[in-house]
Design an enzyme around this catalytic site. Structure first.
Site, PDB file in Angstrom:
ATOM      1  CG  HIS A 138      46.967  18.423  48.746  1.00 12.03           C
ATOM      2  ND1 HIS A 138      45.845  18.266  49.475  1.00 12.03           N
ATOM      3  CD2 HIS A 138      46.848  18.596  47.376  1.00 12.03           C
ATOM      4  CE1 HIS A 138      44.843  18.939  48.612  1.00 12.03           C
ATOM      5  NE2 HIS A 138      45.329  19.066  47.336  1.00 12.03           N
ATOM      6  CG  ASP A 196      55.351  25.201  40.466  1.00 13.28           C
ATOM      7  OD1 ASP A 196      56.532  25.957  40.389  1.00 13.28           O
ATOM      8  OD2 ASP A 196      55.588  23.926  40.678  1.00 13.28           O
ATOM      9  N   GLY A 197      51.663  27.073  41.888  1.00 17.60           N
ATOM     10  CA  GLY A 197      50.519  27.412  41.744  1.00 17.60           C
ATOM     11  C   GLY A 197      50.322  28.991  42.344  1.00 17.60           C
ATOM     12  CG  HIS A 236      49.234  18.270  43.747  1.00 16.47           C
ATOM     13  ND1 HIS A 236      49.901  19.303  44.115  1.00 16.47           N
ATOM     14  CD2 HIS A 236      48.097  19.010  44.119  1.00 16.47           C
ATOM     15  CE1 HIS A 236      49.313  20.314  44.412  1.00 16.47           C
ATOM     16  NE2 HIS A 236      47.877  20.007  44.215  1.00 16.47           N
ATOM     17  NE  ARG A 277      32.230  61.213  44.430  1.00 18.56           N
ATOM     18  CZ  ARG A 277      32.966  61.394  43.264  1.00 18.56           C
ATOM     19  NH1 ARG A 277      34.170  60.511  43.094  1.00 18.56           N
ATOM     20  NH2 ARG A 277      32.593  62.255  42.424  1.00 18.56           N
ATOM     21  CD  GLU A 292      41.273  47.323  40.768  1.00 22.12           C
ATOM     22  OE1 GLU A 292      40.943  48.121  40.222  1.00 22.12           O
ATOM     23  OE2 GLU A 292      41.666  46.479  40.114  1.00 22.12           O
ATOM     24  CG  ASP A 318      32.661  56.306  33.446  1.00 19.47           C
ATOM     25  OD1 ASP A 318      32.953  56.981  32.582  1.00 19.47           O
ATOM     26  OD2 ASP A 318      33.079  56.390  34.755  1.00 19.47           O
ATOM     27  CG  HIS A 378      33.438  52.038  34.489  1.00 17.98           C
ATOM     28  ND1 HIS A 378      33.747  51.202  33.498  1.00 17.98           N
ATOM     29  CD2 HIS A 378      34.534  52.359  35.066  1.00 17.98           C
ATOM     30  CE1 HIS A 378      35.290  51.305  33.327  1.00 17.98           C
ATOM     31  NE2 HIS A 378      35.630  52.093  34.111  1.00 17.98           N
TER      32      HIS A 378
END
Length: 682
Positions: A30, A159-160, A264, A359, A420, A478, A482
């Site tokens: 590039h 920009d990307g 580019h 958990r 996330e 759920d 989920h």
């Protein structure tokens, strides 16, 4: 005008044409970004960036991230010119097998590369993680008249980068956190890979970032070094907001393809290289020409870096005398060494038929470790009450606020919000910065939002811990949106990612030990929402067997099974129940807990054979996920009870029954296997 100012066009063009020649020789790469962005990179690297080319790991350095990783030739030119261990021969082998100058920057592969970039937006979010790292370390360790943590983070973005959602998520959080030591130079060339940026990207970028809480500046001429320098100065003066400097540049500057997307991602071609060099008054021959005056100027970074590091070391020595305990702690973090006795308070859980969710067990374990392990820091995507990953009593990482006494950059709970993707990338930045063992947390299903940073952490061998709870359709009502089905297999498919799915509270405790002891790769802990029986370890093998990846929990008489039942996580107690019923029918059964394929694969072949002997072909794997990958452990004559469809909305016990995860169904599948095995020998 002094000599430096007179020669500055020469210095900038040295960067440009090293990059152009690199791309042209490789016939790949590039060239557009280096031609346009060289002036801002030159200004930053020679006037503002504190770094030591002869010690790229100097802890007190500023961090520079080329988020626009496709412009790697620009970074390699800077690294070579300023004296890093990247020779001219290295960059002449740009993008070739075994080269120290790969197509996109790779951390650990090229000296001076802070983080692996290329997937757009990731580097910007990594840089935000590095700025968080600096803010936390400064708050924890600096004392009046003893400032040992005081560096800046810079990123060059495109920009990307700004179009990718991860950058938006991360930038929003950075503005909220008031990360005043973060500066992003935006290569605003208004061209993307396929067309002009205005075909897809017409928003007012400066106003968008102002709304995020950033300080913004617009520079109309990307070749105006004095203006760039002044903008960087103003960014340094702004201490309560991160800075975005929008620099209007020209993609492929000086070439016949200037301002075209054709500049580019493809070499200019020999003729256009010649025309570009003529246009910018550069010798057409030889390639990779570096004027002596330019090399001498850039190499001033070596002596400057040595002096900067020496001054920092002097401050650090004074700090060690004034605050020996803090200094010892900081040094251990710099060396990535766990503190002595960090695991002394990890609980041992008594046998309990009801037990607790893994958990919940993990929450107890992490809170037993964290007070003694200051490098452990992290948080969740707005899910602490569900993932159980809050560090109790250790404060929230947030801008200091007199009205909220608990808010401080010294806090160790990072609230990422419902972000996330940014969370994963920011945590990577914390790890890449050094001094941290960071963790993030969300539901297993939402690991899909984090796939790029998960993969990049594995590629970079970063010590990052991902905590994924709600690990199966047993989470219940759920429903299928989920309930993870394919996620566990997907994580196991990532090279260099250690995936651990513990079966009970004591395996969970060992899993956290392993996660913190593992230093050369990321770890994913897969945890349940539902309660799991805490196994009686007087009856079954010790939970420390988890370290082997798979171990024999209970065995057939004389260690000679007719059938092997294998499971991970919540399904381990299920196969133990099935084994009891099968034994009453006179069937010799071995039960294997297999929390980690990766740990098991690291064992010598003889040790793997001892757990899963080749001679026993009747093997049944039981796991609440897709079958993919289990073939290697069950063999051609084995079977796998899994989930090959999406889940449903219903109470957990109903789902488990309907999907066949009952003692009766496991026994039926097992006896079917034995019948097939018997038939094969007739």
């Amino acid at each position: 005008m002094n000599d430096t100012n007179t020669l500055e066009p020469l210095y900038v063009n040295t960067i440009r044409f090293l990059s152009v020649d690199m791309v042209q020789k490789a016939n790949s790469g590039h060239p557009g970004l280096p031609l346009g962005a060289a002036p801002m990179a030159y200004t930053l690297w020679t006037r503002w960036l504190r770094h030591n080319p002869h010690n790229p790991q100097w802890f007190g350095r500023d961090r520079f991230v080329l988020s626009a990783g496709h412009g790697s030739a620009l970074l390699y030119s800077l690294l070579h010119l300023t004296g890093y261990d990247l020779s001219l021969d290295d960059i002449k082998r740009f993008r070739q097998w075994g080269s120290k100058a790969p197509g996109h920057p790779e951390r650990g592969h090229t000296p001076g590369v802070e983080t692996t970039t290329g997937p757009l937006g990731q580097g910007m979010a990594n840089a935000i993680g590095m700025a968080i790292a600096e803010a936390h370390l400064a708050a924890r360790y600096n004392r009046p008249n003893h400032t040992v943590i005081d560096h800046h983070t810079y990123a060059l973005v495109s920009d990307g980068d700004l179009m990718e959602g991860v950058a938006s998520e991360a930038a929003s959080l950075a503005g909220h956190l008031k990360l005043g030591k973060l500066t992003c130079l935006y290569d605003d060339n208004q061209v993307t890979l396929a067309a002009g940026a205005n075909i897809t990207f017409t928003e007012e970028r400066a106003r968008r970032f102002e709304a995020y809480g950033w300080h913004t500046q617009l520079l109309e001429d990307g070749n105006d070094l004095a203006a760039i320098d002044a903008a960087l100065h103003r960014a340094r003066e702004e201490t309560t907001r991160p800075s975005l400097i929008l620099v209007r540049t020209h993609l492929g500057y000086g070439s016949p393809k200037q301002d075209s997307f054709k500049a580019h991602g493809s070499p200019l071609g020999k003729e256009d290289v010649r025309l570009t060099k003529q246009k910018l008054d550069w010798p057409v021959e030889p390639d990779f020409f570096i004027p002596a005056a330019a090399l001498s100027h850039f190499r001033e970074a070596v002596e400057r870096g040595k002096k900067d590091e020496a001054a920092w070391n002097k401050r650090l020595a004074a700090y060690a005398k004034a605050f020996p305990e803090l200094h010892t702690e900081l040094e251990a973090r710099r060396r990535h060494e766990p503190p002595q006795g960090w695991d002394a308070d990890i609980p041992v859980f008594p046998a309990d038929a009801k037990g607790l969710a893994s958990r919940d067990a993990a929450g107890k374990v992490i809170n037993a470790i964290a007070p003694k392990f200051p490098a452990l820091i992290g948080g969740s995507a707005d899910l602490d009450p569900s993932t159980k990953t809050d560090l109790k009593g250790l404060g929230d990482f947030n801008p200091p606020d007199p009205a909220e006494k608990t808010w401080s950059y010294a806090g160790r709970n990072i609230h990422f919000g419902v972000r996330e993707h940014a969370m994963g990338a920011i945590v990577n930045g914390l790890a890449a910065h050094g001094g941290f063992v960071p963790y993030d947390a969300t539901f297993l299903i939402f690991s899909d939002y984090m796939r790029p940073p998960i993969r990049l952490a594995a590629l970079m061998q970063l010590h990052v811990i991902h905590v994924y709870t709600h690990d199966s359709l047993a989470l219940g009502e759920d429903g299928p949106t989920h309930q993870p089905v394919e996620q566990l297999a997907g994580l196991r498919s990532v090279p260099n990612l250690l995936v651990i799915r513990p079966a009970d509270a004591n395996e969970t405790a060992v899993a956290w030990r392993v996660a913190l002891e593992t230093r050369d790769r990321p770890v994913a802990l897969i945890l349940s929402r539902q309660e799991l029986p805490t196994l009686d370890r007087k009856r079954y093998a010790a939970a420390d067997g988890l370290r082997r990846g798979a171990y024999i929990l209970s065995d057939a008489p004389n260690g000679k099974p007719d059938l092997i039942l294998i499971a991970s996580g919540s399904e381990v107690s299920l196969i133990l129940g099935a084994a009891e019923q099968l034994k009453q029918e006179g069937i010799a059964v071995r039960c294997v807990s297999m929390p980690s394929w990766e740990l098991f694969e690291n064992l010598p072949e003889a040790e793997r054979e001892a757990v899963l002997p080749t001679a026993v072909t009747a093997r049944l794997a039981v796991e609440l996920g897709v079958r993919q990958g289990w073939e290697r452990y069950i063999g051609d004559r084995g079977d796998m009870l899994g989930v090959e469809t999406f889940g449903a909305s219903a109470p957990a016990e109903v789902l488990l029954r309907e999907y066949g995860f009952t003692v009766e169904h496991v026994c039926a599948r097992a006896k079917g296997l034995l019948a097939l095995a018997a038939a094969a020998y007739r």
